[in-house]
Design a protein around this motif. Structure first.
Motif, PDB file in Angstrom:
ATOM      1  N   UNK A   1      36.130  84.001  17.296  1.00  0.00           N
ATOM      2  CA  UNK A   1      34.380  84.311  16.885  1.00  0.00           C
ATOM      3  C   UNK A   1      33.216  83.461  17.944  1.00  0.00           C
ATOM      4  N   UNK A   2      31.605  84.021  18.094  1.00  0.00           N
ATOM      5  CA  UNK A   2      31.103  83.091  18.144  1.00  0.00           C
ATOM      6  C   UNK A   2      30.654  83.531  20.137  1.00  0.00           C
ATOM      7  N   UNK A   3      30.104  82.261  20.536  1.00  0.00           N
ATOM      8  CA  UNK A   3      29.833  82.446  21.941  1.00  0.00           C
ATOM      9  C   UNK A   3      30.814  82.365  23.121  1.00  0.00           C
ATOM     10  N   UNK A   4      31.668  81.514  23.000  1.00  0.00           N
ATOM     11  CA  UNK A   4      32.381  81.073  23.395  1.00  0.00           C
ATOM     12  C   UNK A   4      33.496  82.760  23.948  1.00  0.00           C
ATOM     13  N   UNK A   5      33.745  83.400  22.497  1.00  0.00           N
ATOM     14  CA  UNK A   5      34.560  84.276  22.346  1.00  0.00           C
ATOM     15  C   UNK A   5      33.840  85.373  22.805  1.00  0.00           C
TER      16      UNK A   5
ATOM     17  N   UNK B   1      31.727  73.934  18.517  1.00  0.00           N
ATOM     18  CA  UNK B   1      32.417  73.171  18.885  1.00  0.00           C
ATOM     19  C   UNK B   1      33.742  74.279  19.277  1.00  0.00           C
ATOM     20  N   UNK B   2      34.811  73.150  20.274  1.00  0.00           N
ATOM     21  CA  UNK B   2      36.206  73.777  20.932  1.00  0.00           C
ATOM     22  C   UNK B   2      36.269  72.693  21.219  1.00  0.00           C
ATOM     23  N   UNK B   3      37.680  73.839  21.234  1.00  0.00           N
ATOM     24  CA  UNK B   3      38.959  72.307  21.312  1.00  0.00           C
ATOM     25  C   UNK B   3      39.119  72.285  22.742  1.00  0.00           C
ATOM     26  N   UNK B   4      39.754  71.499  23.784  1.00  0.00           N
ATOM     27  CA  UNK B   4      40.064  71.130  25.161  1.00  0.00           C
ATOM     28  C   UNK B   4      40.601  72.575  25.929  1.00  0.00           C
ATOM     29  N   UNK B   5      41.241  73.030  25.044  1.00  0.00           N
ATOM     30  CA  UNK B   5      41.829  74.828  25.531  1.00  0.00           C
ATOM     31  C   UNK B   5      40.455  75.560  26.217  1.00  0.00           C
ATOM     32  N   UNK B   6      40.061  75.834  24.909  1.00  0.00           N
ATOM     33  CA  UNK B   6      38.939  76.702  25.115  1.00  0.00           C
ATOM     34  C   UNK B   6      37.734  76.243  25.911  1.00  0.00           C
ATOM     35  N   UNK B   7      37.336  74.885  25.277  1.00  0.00           N
ATOM     36  CA  UNK B   7      36.100  74.178  26.543  1.00  0.00           C
ATOM     37  C   UNK B   7      36.524  74.793  27.878  1.00  0.00           C
ATOM     38  N   UNK B   8      37.933  74.137  27.768  1.00  0.00           N
ATOM     39  CA  UNK B   8      38.219  74.713  29.721  1.00  0.00           C
ATOM     40  C   UNK B   8      38.208  75.748  29.270  1.00  0.00           C
ATOM     41  N   UNK B   9      38.860  76.445  28.897  1.00  0.00           N
ATOM     42  CA  UNK B   9      38.300  78.546  29.300  1.00  0.00           C
ATOM     43  C   UNK B   9      36.641  78.668  29.715  1.00  0.00           C
ATOM     44  N   UNK B  10      36.232  78.148  28.640  1.00  0.00           N
ATOM     45  CA  UNK B  10      34.577  78.813  28.784  1.00  0.00           C
ATOM     46  C   UNK B  10      33.860  78.297  30.176  1.00  0.00           C
ATOM     47  N   UNK B  11      34.843  77.366  30.278  1.00  0.00           N
ATOM     48  CA  UNK B  11      34.123  76.716  31.919  1.00  0.00           C
ATOM     49  C   UNK B  11      34.914  77.295  33.492  1.00  0.00           C
ATOM     50  N   UNK B  12      36.137  77.941  33.241  1.00  0.00           N
ATOM     51  CA  UNK B  12      36.695  78.747  33.501  1.00  0.00           C
ATOM     52  C   UNK B  12      35.656  79.890  34.013  1.00  0.00           C
TER      53      UNK B  12
END
Length: 194
Positions: free
Chosen positions: A37-41, A68-79
């Motif tokens: 959920x949220x903006x990252x999704x 608040x994003x774990x490392x994988x989701x933060x990296x995925x959002x950068x991608x």
């Protein structure tokens, strides 16, 4: 390009209009699925859908700044944010996002594949191939796109044989995808005794 085969057979692979086709073909972008959920999704879903408008990039930026994003989701959002930039031919800015993703989570294959795609856009073909190879080695959700991008890089390097095989692999992995089929039509394969 000639290849030596047993029994003195030679195979010649020729690509017609490779430079023009390369410019027209464009690279394939690999998004990263972010859940929860949220903006990252929402950013992830827009990237997967193929969106390119700046407001989707802004969605990713807001997610990176406020969620608040774990490392994988933060990296995925950068991608994913880099993918939006890549689709708008903002190659330098896209590479920066892929670099950030790799620093956070060096095992996200899509970051390498997309960095390779950005290098293709910059005509840095020799640098793109090892990036895409690394992404394939790590594993990606859509390997057909990685093979397609590597084929574009090989064409830029005037390695028609490798490009041909990678377009074939992309089509094998995703038979319904028309882009590799359209590229393969440009190739002529001939055999002659030698």
């Amino acid at each position: 390009m000639a290849i030596r085969r047993p029994k003195a057979m030679k195979t010649i692979w020729a690509a017609l209009g490779a430079a023009a086709a390369l410019a027209a073909a464009g690279s394939a972008n690999a998004a990263v699925t972010v859940i929860g959920g949220g903006l990252a999704e929402a950013c992830s879903q827009a990237a997967i859908r193929g969106e390119s408008a700046p407001e989707y990039e802004a969605l990713c930026t807001t997610a990176l700044e406020s969620e608040f994003l774990n490392a994988r989701d933060r990296a995925g959002t950068y991608v994913n944010r880099g993918v939006f930039k890549l689709r708008r031919a903002q190659y330098d800015m896209a590479v920066k996002d892929f670099d950030l993703a790799i620093r956070l989570k060096p095992d996200v294959g899509e970051a390498y594949v997309n960095r390779g795609a950005a290098f293709i856009g910059q005509k840095r073909y020799a640098e793109s191939v090892p990036q895409i190879n690394k992404g394939l080695e790590l594993g990606v959700e859509e390997p057909a796109k990685a093979y397609y991008n590597r084929a574009l890089a090989y064409e830029g390097l005037e390695d028609a044989k490798s490009a041909y095989f990678d377009y074939q692999k992309a089509l094998e992995l995703k038979p319904e995808w028309s882009a590799p089929r359209e590229q393969l039509v440009r190739f002529t394969v001939t055999k002659r005794g030698g």
